[in-house]
Design a protein around this motif. Sequence first.
Motif, short mmCIF file in Angstrom:
data_model
loop_
_atom_site.label_atom_id
_atom_site.label_comp_id
_atom_site.label_asym_id
_atom_site.label_seq_id
_atom_site.Cartn_x
_atom_site.Cartn_y
_atom_site.Cartn_z
N LEU A 181 0.84 -1.20 0.00
CA LEU A 181 0.00 0.00 0.00
C LEU A 181 0.87 1.25 0.00
N ASP A 182 0.47 2.23 -0.82
CA ASP A 182 1.13 3.53 -0.83
C ASP A 182 0.11 4.57 -1.27
N THR A 183 0.39 5.81 -1.00
CA THR A 183 -0.50 6.90 -1.41
C THR A 183 0.32 8.05 -1.99
N GLU A 184 -0.34 8.83 -2.83
CA GLU A 184 0.21 10.09 -3.31
C GLU A 184 -0.82 11.16 -2.99
N PHE A 185 -0.37 12.25 -2.41
CA PHE A 185 -1.32 13.29 -2.00
C PHE A 185 -0.66 14.66 -2.10
N ILE A 186 -1.48 15.68 -2.02
CA ILE A 186 -1.03 17.06 -2.03
C ILE A 186 -1.52 17.72 -0.75
N ARG A 187 -0.60 18.30 0.03
CA ARG A 187 -1.01 18.94 1.27
C ARG A 187 -0.56 20.40 1.35
N GLU A 188 0.07 20.91 0.29
CA GLU A 188 0.61 22.26 0.33
C GLU A 188 -0.41 23.33 -0.02
N ARG A 189 -1.59 22.95 -0.53
CA ARG A 189 -2.52 23.94 -1.06
C ARG A 189 -3.83 24.05 -0.29
N THR A 190 -4.15 23.07 0.50
CA THR A 190 -5.47 23.00 1.12
C THR A 190 -5.36 22.78 2.62
N TYR A 191 -6.49 23.00 3.31
CA TYR A 191 -6.52 22.83 4.77
C TYR A 191 -6.20 21.39 5.15
N GLU A 192 -6.86 20.46 4.52
CA GLU A 192 -6.58 19.04 4.72
C GLU A 192 -5.81 18.52 3.52
N PRO A 193 -4.92 17.54 3.72
CA PRO A 193 -4.24 16.94 2.56
C PRO A 193 -5.26 16.29 1.64
N VAL A 194 -5.02 16.39 0.35
CA VAL A 194 -5.93 15.83 -0.65
C VAL A 194 -5.32 14.55 -1.20
N LEU A 195 -6.01 13.46 -1.00
CA LEU A 195 -5.54 12.17 -1.50
C LEU A 195 -5.77 12.11 -3.01
N GLU A 196 -4.71 11.92 -3.77
CA GLU A 196 -4.81 11.92 -5.23
C GLU A 196 -4.75 10.51 -5.81
N LEU A 197 -3.96 9.64 -5.19
CA LEU A 197 -3.76 8.31 -5.77
C LEU A 197 -3.49 7.32 -4.64
N VAL A 198 -4.06 6.12 -4.78
CA VAL A 198 -3.75 5.01 -3.89
C VAL A 198 -3.22 3.88 -4.74
N GLN A 199 -2.08 3.33 -4.35
CA GLN A 199 -1.50 2.20 -5.06
C GLN A 199 -1.61 0.97 -4.18
N VAL A 200 -2.07 -0.12 -4.75
CA VAL A 200 -2.16 -1.38 -4.01
C VAL A 200 -1.52 -2.48 -4.84
N GLY A 201 -0.96 -3.46 -4.16
CA GLY A 201 -0.34 -4.57 -4.86
C GLY A 201 -0.44 -5.85 -4.05
N THR A 202 -0.46 -6.98 -4.74
CA THR A 202 -0.54 -8.29 -4.08
C THR A 202 0.77 -9.05 -4.29
N ALA A 203 0.90 -10.14 -3.58
CA ALA A 203 2.15 -10.91 -3.62
C ALA A 203 2.42 -11.50 -4.99
N ASP A 204 1.38 -11.73 -5.80
CA ASP A 204 1.58 -12.31 -7.13
C ASP A 204 1.87 -11.26 -8.20
N GLY A 205 2.03 -10.00 -7.78
CA GLY A 205 2.40 -8.96 -8.72
C GLY A 205 1.26 -8.15 -9.29
N THR A 206 0.03 -8.42 -8.86
CA THR A 206 -1.11 -7.63 -9.32
C THR A 206 -1.06 -6.25 -8.67
N ILE A 207 -1.14 -5.22 -9.49
CA ILE A 207 -1.04 -3.84 -9.02
C ILE A 207 -2.18 -3.02 -9.62
#
Length: 392
Positions: free
Chosen positions: A29-55
Amino acid sequence: MQPLTRQAELDAFCLELTSRLADDPRLALDTEFIRERTYEPVLELVQVGTADGTIALLDIPALGSLGALAPLLTDPKILKIFHAGGQDMEILTSLLGEMPQPFFDTQIAAAFSGYGTQVGYGALVQSVLKVRLSKEEGFSDWSRRPLTASMCSYAADDVRYLHSLHDRLMTRLQRRGRVSWAEEHTLRMLTAAAETTPIEDLWKKVGSKQGLSRRDLAVLQELALWRDDEARRRNKPRRTVLKDEPLVELAKRKPKTAAAVLELRAVNGVGSRQAEELVQAIQRGLEVPESEWPVVESSPPLDENGAALLELLSAVVKVRAMEEDLPPSLLAPADALRQLAIQRTPEIVGSLFSGWRGELLGEALKATLEGTLSVVWDAKQGRLACRTDSLA
């Protein structure tokens, strides 16, 4: 690889994901977000992956929510694998309403495995797996749409190797008998990262407030609350509304009129409405009863003996850290060690005498405080060592 942008796509993927997790219940699990412009950080992308390489990449603004992924993130049977997951944990906990447990942080595990503190993901992948990752998109604007192929590839790589890292690091931790140490420290660190500061304590996060009186702090507390309300109203980060230095200056000077506020050189970009509201906040702070004035929790300064004791305690920590192949800063945080040198009582600094730290360091620190342990140069071994009999 294209991000998922529709809930129907996410629903279908999560059905497949559930099946794959039944075979190996670990989710990278990983995330990409922007927190420099808004009151709360804005979640832009979530990356997920499994042990068999599915992403999969989840375009959160397009999807509108975590959708069917949310129950998988909070499923206690699924291990979530992060790298340096503090900020990921903060934003996901805010969205989910609870921490996504259980979790494994490869950065923390690496520190207990001999790779040093705060090792970056790319450096760890290269060191452990001998794979060199691209750094091209490290400072990308993740609010940009459409995401480029290079950005998507970079984001996918952020979860691609987490399972392999988990396998290798767990092997090293098990060999060294440190699995429980890493788990304990990870829980403490990520739980702290997920905690939010109560609004009444926002003044504590204001910098450069040394020297303020308790009355000044009561004013600063109200000013910090005003800044938070204004930032929330304008959907801006707090420090873009008004920086810390002007808040401290206002708490010191306590201007009584909007004109006086606007005359302060330190207060820039404030309009007449905000100036009037700042005066009102200052007045509220001045009306706080003395019995309710804030108190800054500060340690007394080290005297000459205390400074010498801190050096001795630090030497003991360095010796134990070398013996255990751990970074000294991980074994004993500097602020806790300084507090021990001031208080000289183990019960006051419990974090050094409990859990895995207590197991490794507690007895040595107690013996140091009791005067029964010394640090010596072991000529035969060619290194520093701790001795408990040289002063007996």
